[in-house]
Structure formats: C-alpha cells, structure tokens
Design a protein around this motif. Structure first.
Motif, PDB file in Angstrom:
ATOM      1  N   TRP A  36       0.853  -1.185   0.000  1.00 36.95           N
ATOM      2  CA  TRP A  36       0.000   0.000   0.000  1.00 36.95           C
ATOM      3  C   TRP A  36       0.891   1.238   0.000  1.00 36.95           C
ATOM      4  CZ3 TRP A  36      -5.249  -0.313  -0.405  1.00 36.95           C
ATOM      5  CH2 TRP A  36      -5.840  -1.554  -0.126  1.00 36.95           C
ATOM      6  N   ARG A  45       4.199  10.413  -2.929  1.00 34.68           N
ATOM      7  CA  ARG A  45       3.697   9.101  -2.541  1.00 34.68           C
ATOM      8  C   ARG A  45       4.724   8.393  -1.679  1.00 34.68           C
ATOM      9  NH1 ARG A  45       0.971   6.684  -8.126  1.00 34.68           N
ATOM     10  NH2 ARG A  45      -0.788   8.128  -8.185  1.00 34.68           N
ATOM     11  N   TYR A  95      -3.185   3.648  -2.235  1.00 31.87           N
ATOM     12  CA  TYR A  95      -3.095   2.871  -3.470  1.00 31.87           C
ATOM     13  C   TYR A  95      -2.580   1.468  -3.187  1.00 31.87           C
ATOM     14  CZ  TYR A  95      -3.318   7.442  -5.775  1.00 31.87           C
ATOM     15  OH  TYR A  95      -3.700   8.685  -6.205  1.00 31.87           O
ATOM     16  N   CYS A  96      -3.252   0.494  -3.731  1.00 35.98           N
ATOM     17  CA  CYS A  96      -2.773  -0.885  -3.705  1.00 35.98           C
ATOM     18  C   CYS A  96      -1.776  -1.066  -4.850  1.00 35.98           C
ATOM     19  CB  CYS A  96      -3.961  -1.823  -3.890  1.00 35.98           C
ATOM     20  SG  CYS A  96      -3.546  -3.569  -4.004  1.00 35.98           S
ATOM     21  N   VAL A  97      -0.662  -1.769  -4.562  1.00 31.13           N
ATOM     22  CA  VAL A  97       0.354  -1.974  -5.582  1.00 31.13           C
ATOM     23  C   VAL A  97       0.803  -3.429  -5.601  1.00 31.13           C
ATOM     24  CG1 VAL A  97       1.191   0.400  -5.424  1.00 31.13           C
ATOM     25  CG2 VAL A  97       2.277  -1.389  -4.060  1.00 31.13           C
ATOM     26  N   ASP A  99       4.155  -5.851  -7.156  1.00 33.21           N
ATOM     27  CA  ASP A  99       5.487  -5.820  -7.745  1.00 33.21           C
ATOM     28  C   ASP A  99       6.067  -7.225  -7.746  1.00 33.21           C
ATOM     29  OD1 ASP A  99       8.670  -4.265  -7.239  1.00 33.21           O
ATOM     30  OD2 ASP A  99       7.392  -4.144  -8.997  1.00 33.21           O
ATOM     31  N   PRO A 109       6.477   0.153  -8.214  1.00 35.81           N
ATOM     32  CA  PRO A 109       5.562  -0.969  -8.431  1.00 35.81           C
ATOM     33  C   PRO A 109       5.203  -1.170  -9.899  1.00 35.81           C
ATOM     34  CG  PRO A 109       4.818   0.381  -6.610  1.00 35.81           C
ATOM     35  CD  PRO A 109       5.914   1.144  -7.281  1.00 35.81           C
ATOM     36  N   TYR A 111       2.350  -2.569 -10.909  1.00 37.93           N
ATOM     37  CA  TYR A 111       0.927  -2.291 -11.081  1.00 37.93           C
ATOM     38  C   TYR A 111       0.393  -1.462  -9.920  1.00 37.93           C
ATOM     39  CZ  TYR A 111       1.318  -6.093 -14.463  1.00 37.93           C
ATOM     40  OH  TYR A 111       1.698  -6.879 -15.512  1.00 37.93           O
ATOM     41  N   TRP A 112      -0.583  -0.602 -10.255  1.00 34.55           N
ATOM     42  CA  TRP A 112      -1.221   0.279  -9.266  1.00 34.55           C
ATOM     43  C   TRP A 112      -2.737   0.124  -9.358  1.00 34.55           C
ATOM     44  CZ3 TRP A 112       1.296   4.084  -6.171  1.00 34.55           C
ATOM     45  CH2 TRP A 112       2.671   4.214  -6.408  1.00 34.55           C
TER      46      TRP A 112
END
Length: 122
Positions: A36, A45, A95-97, A99, A109, A111-112
């Motif tokens: 996160w 971020r 944000y969920c990530v 990797d 990461p 993907y986000w």
C-alpha cells in the motif's frame, strides 16, 4: 489485464479504525509482493506497508508501525490493510500496488490500483 481494486476507504474520526481491501485479478498473485502506498495533498507518494509473496514478511513505514497491519489471502487474491488509531496525518489517497519481487522493498511498483480516499477528522 491486471486489475487492483481497492475498497474500504472513508471518513473517520481521530482514533478510529478502518480496514482497506484490495482484490487483484489478471496476474499470478503468488508471484507478486503486494503493498500500500499513500499520497497526501502536496506530498509525495510513500510506501506505507508491504507484504511478501507468502505473507510471512511484512514491512512498514515508521509513521505507521504498531498501528497499521498488512496481510494477504492468497486463496482470495486479496490483501488488507488494518489501520488502527488513525490520525489526521493519515489522511491520503491509498493505493494498492503489486510488484514482481521476492522481498518487500517495493520502490517502483509494476501495477497500481486506482486509489481509495481515507480522511481522518480531528
């Protein structure tokens, strides 16, 4: 197509608890460390918490240690962020990530998610 869908954000008072969820699809979940990030207005971020492939290893930003807890359910392709004793400074978009790595040192990461707003009122 990889999708990370967050839920659980909202408006709470100082000291309250909140749990965020992130459902992942389109990827082999057990090949990805998950985490996160959060971004507050006017700030960069930052990685709040991350969990390893198996869920055994978790790491946290100093600002949330002892208050936030990350977990994952590999059977459901879902991660969670349990947030306790929330403070106004925790207000941010979370944000969920995902990797593809063995450890929890997520820097850029792969993907986000789209993000979910958490607002803590004083």
């Amino acid at each position: 197509q990889v999708q990370l869908v967050e839920s659980g954000g909202g408006l709470v008072q100082t000291g309250a608890s909140l749990t965020l969820s992130c459902a992942a699809s389109g990827l082999t979940f057990t090949q990805f460390a998950m985490g996160w990030f959060r971004q507050a207005p006017g700030k960069e971020r930052e990685l709040v918490a991350a969990v390893s492939l198996s869920g055994i290893i978790d790491t946290y930003a100093d600002s949330v240690k002892g208050r936030f807890f990350i977990s994952r359910d590999n059977a459901k392709n879902t991660i969670y962020l349990q947030m306790n004793s929330l403070k106004p400074e925790d207000t941010a978009v979370y944000y969920c990530v995902a990797d593809r790595r063995q450890d929890t040192n997520i820097i850029s990461p792969e993907y986000w998610g789209q993000g979910t707003q958490v607002t803590v009122s004083s």
